[in-house]
Design a protein around this motif. Structure first.
Motif, PDB file in Angstrom:
ATOM      1  N   PRO A 159      43.934  71.706  79.184  1.00 27.66           N
ATOM      2  CA  PRO A 159      43.640  71.038  77.909  1.00 27.66           C
ATOM      3  C   PRO A 159      42.439  71.645  77.188  1.00 27.66           C
ATOM      4  CG  PRO A 159      44.007  69.421  79.640  1.00 27.66           C
ATOM      5  CD  PRO A 159      43.927  70.757  80.310  1.00 27.66           C
ATOM      6  N   LEU A 160      41.556  72.297  77.939  1.00 31.72           N
ATOM      7  CA  LEU A 160      40.392  72.927  77.308  1.00 31.72           C
ATOM      8  C   LEU A 160      40.719  74.303  76.769  1.00 31.72           C
ATOM      9  CD1 LEU A 160      37.690  72.194  80.069  1.00 31.72           C
ATOM     10  CD2 LEU A 160      38.135  70.888  77.983  1.00 31.72           C
ATOM     11  N   THR A 161      41.589  75.034  77.489  1.00 27.50           N
ATOM     12  CA  THR A 161      41.792  76.438  77.114  1.00 27.50           C
ATOM     13  C   THR A 161      42.990  76.663  76.193  1.00 27.50           C
ATOM     14  OG1 THR A 161      42.958  76.778  79.199  1.00 27.50           O
ATOM     15  CG2 THR A 161      40.652  77.433  79.115  1.00 27.50           C
ATOM     16  N   TRP A 186      52.713  71.095  84.388  1.00 30.67           N
ATOM     17  CA  TRP A 186      53.969  71.332  83.675  1.00 30.67           C
ATOM     18  C   TRP A 186      54.172  70.301  82.562  1.00 30.67           C
ATOM     19  CZ3 TRP A 186      56.850  74.817  81.938  1.00 30.67           C
ATOM     20  CH2 TRP A 186      58.179  74.599  81.544  1.00 30.67           C
ATOM     21  N   ASP A 187      53.750  69.071  82.800  1.00 34.89           N
ATOM     22  CA  ASP A 187      53.868  68.046  81.750  1.00 34.89           C
ATOM     23  C   ASP A 187      53.020  68.426  80.545  1.00 34.89           C
ATOM     24  OD1 ASP A 187      55.490  66.497  83.412  1.00 34.89           O
ATOM     25  OD2 ASP A 187      53.718  65.731  84.450  1.00 34.89           O
ATOM     26  N   ILE A 188      51.832  68.945  80.836  1.00 38.60           N
ATOM     27  CA  ILE A 188      50.966  69.370  79.732  1.00 38.60           C
ATOM     28  C   ILE A 188      51.644  70.497  78.955  1.00 38.60           C
ATOM     29  CG2 ILE A 188      48.727  70.390  79.133  1.00 38.60           C
ATOM     30  CD1 ILE A 188      47.605  69.088  81.695  1.00 38.60           C
ATOM     31  N   ILE A 189      52.191  71.464  79.700  1.00 37.31           N
ATOM     32  CA  ILE A 189      52.822  72.613  79.028  1.00 37.31           C
ATOM     33  C   ILE A 189      54.000  72.160  78.159  1.00 37.31           C
ATOM     34  CG2 ILE A 189      54.090  74.786  79.393  1.00 37.31           C
ATOM     35  CD1 ILE A 189      52.377  75.204  81.911  1.00 37.31           C
ATOM     36  N   THR A 190      54.866  71.314  78.690  1.00 34.61           N
ATOM     37  CA  THR A 190      56.022  70.884  77.890  1.00 34.61           C
ATOM     38  C   THR A 190      55.552  70.126  76.646  1.00 34.61           C
ATOM     39  OG1 THR A 190      56.221  69.032  79.425  1.00 34.61           O
ATOM     40  CG2 THR A 190      57.824  70.771  79.656  1.00 34.61           C
ATOM     41  N   CYS A 205      44.445  81.488  82.875  1.00 38.51           N
ATOM     42  CA  CYS A 205      44.403  80.349  81.958  1.00 38.51           C
ATOM     43  C   CYS A 205      43.085  79.580  82.049  1.00 38.51           C
ATOM     44  CB  CYS A 205      45.553  79.403  82.242  1.00 38.51           C
ATOM     45  SG  CYS A 205      45.308  78.459  83.733  1.00 38.51           S
ATOM     46  N   ASP A 206      42.142  80.065  82.857  1.00 37.68           N
ATOM     47  CA  ASP A 206      40.931  79.270  83.088  1.00 37.68           C
ATOM     48  C   ASP A 206      39.780  79.591  82.140  1.00 37.68           C
ATOM     49  OD1 ASP A 206      40.272  81.719  84.042  1.00 37.68           O
ATOM     50  OD2 ASP A 206      40.057  81.120  86.123  1.00 37.68           O
TER      51      ASP A 206
END
Ligand code: UDP
Ligand code: MG
Length: 321
Positions: free
Chosen positions: A24-26, A61-65, A108-109
């Protein structure tokens, strides 16, 4: 060269494993970058960020979708299980290469400076097909991480693996190179050592490595050692040569020892040589065991390669294939 007159389609490929804290930050940074590049007419409006979920056990994965639904510049694929960083990057690159001209792989960090992408794209426009991101400083790393990481590169180099110093997996690769790369079918992946083998015109771009924005590193010392060992044994047979070298030297010394002991026997100077016998036994059996272990490692690798199992399986996509 004609193809380069139209704007290249860029895919930023990002592997994510249990990154619910950092994503969520990146992701807004990645999104912003791609939008800026599109606006600056450096890349085509078709450009995207492709998140690869490497079998995360958390909300990744939920965040990505969710973010893929909200932003047309974001796409995601999900691997059927955790396959490790290298396989996740490969899955993303292979997925992207059909639909783009250039890929940039980046963690992704938030550790890799995303602004270096501009320079990478400029280099691509100059005709370089592979642009390696190289860390200029390691100020933000702890002494321990810096020391182990730099030893890692030196060890790999000494052992005959051709790699770019201080380059991890932040790099631009054109889809043309990826098409050739596809024929490298090995399952023991060490991407940073494999791209130099593909060849093509390449260069480097320096960037500063930041601290992880959130969450924890997945590369503790044990995993780093495993990666170094994989790197060496996947790319070079120098360890086997070294063993052969040691074998020859030990054999010569042993032979001299045999002559000496026989001479001593005839000279009547023999004593109950328990200590020397034990030393020799230990020494030689130690070397034999190490050698067997290393050779076994290569045999194991061959075994894995002959199985030709798939390197990753994609179970879901945020878009239609
Ligand atoms: N990663 C992955 N699969 C794994 C381990 C890590 O896809 O099994 C990803 C992770 O989400 C990150 C990148 O690989 O984007 C690098 O991992 P990390 O930051 O933990 O390593 P470090 O930067 O500390 O070497
Ligand atoms: Mg990291």
């Amino acid at each position: 060269m004609a193809a380069k007159k139209t704007l290249p389609v860029l895919y930023v490929v990002t592997p994510c494993y249990n990154e619910e804290k950092v994503l969520p930050l990146t992701y807004p940074l990645f999104l912003k970058k791609v939008k800026e590049l599109i606006k600056a007419k450096m890349v085509s409006p078709e450009s995207k960020v492709l998140f690869v979920n490497d079998g995360s056990k958390d909300e990744t994965w939920d965040i990505i979708t969710k973010i893929a639904k909200e932003n047309k510049e974001i796409e995601g694929i999900c691997l059927s299980r955790n396959r490790g960083h290298q396989n996740a990057v490969l899955a993303g690159l292979m997925e992207a290469k059909e639909r783009c001209d250039i890929t940039v792989s980046i963690d992704c960090d938030g550790q890799d400076d995303i602004d270096a992408i501009d320079e990478m794209i400029r280099r691509y426009a100059e005709g370089y097909e592979v642009v390696y991101g190289v860390r200029s400083k390691r100020d933000t790393d702890t002494f321990f991480k810096r020391f182990t990481a730099e030893s890692f590169y030196k060890l790999l180099h000494m052992m005959g693996a051709e790699i770019v110093f201080n380059h991890a997996d932040y790099r631009l690769v054109s889809s043309r190179v990826l098409n050739e790369f596809e024929s490298f079918r090995e399952v023991n992946l060490f991407l940073r050592g494999m791209f130099p083998l593909v060849g093509f015109k390449s260069t480097t771009v320096a960037y500063e490595r930041q601290e992880r924005m959130a969450g924890e590193s997945h590369y503790p010392l044990s995993k780093m050692l495993a990666l170094a060992f994989d790197g060496i044994t996947s790319l070079s047979i120098k360890p086997i040569r070294i063993i052969t070298g040691i074998g020859v030297i030990v054999a010569i010394i042993s032979f001299a020892g045999v002559i000496y002991s026989i001479a001593s026997f005839f000279a009547g100077r023999t004593v109950p040589g328990w200590t020397s016998m034990t030393c020799i036994l230990c020494f030689v059996s130690g070397i034999q065991l190490i050698s067997l272990g290393i050779i076994g490692e290569y045999v194991g690798k061959t075994y894995l390669e002959t199985k030709q199992r798939p390197r990753y399986i994609i179970s879901e996509r945020t878009y239609k294939e």
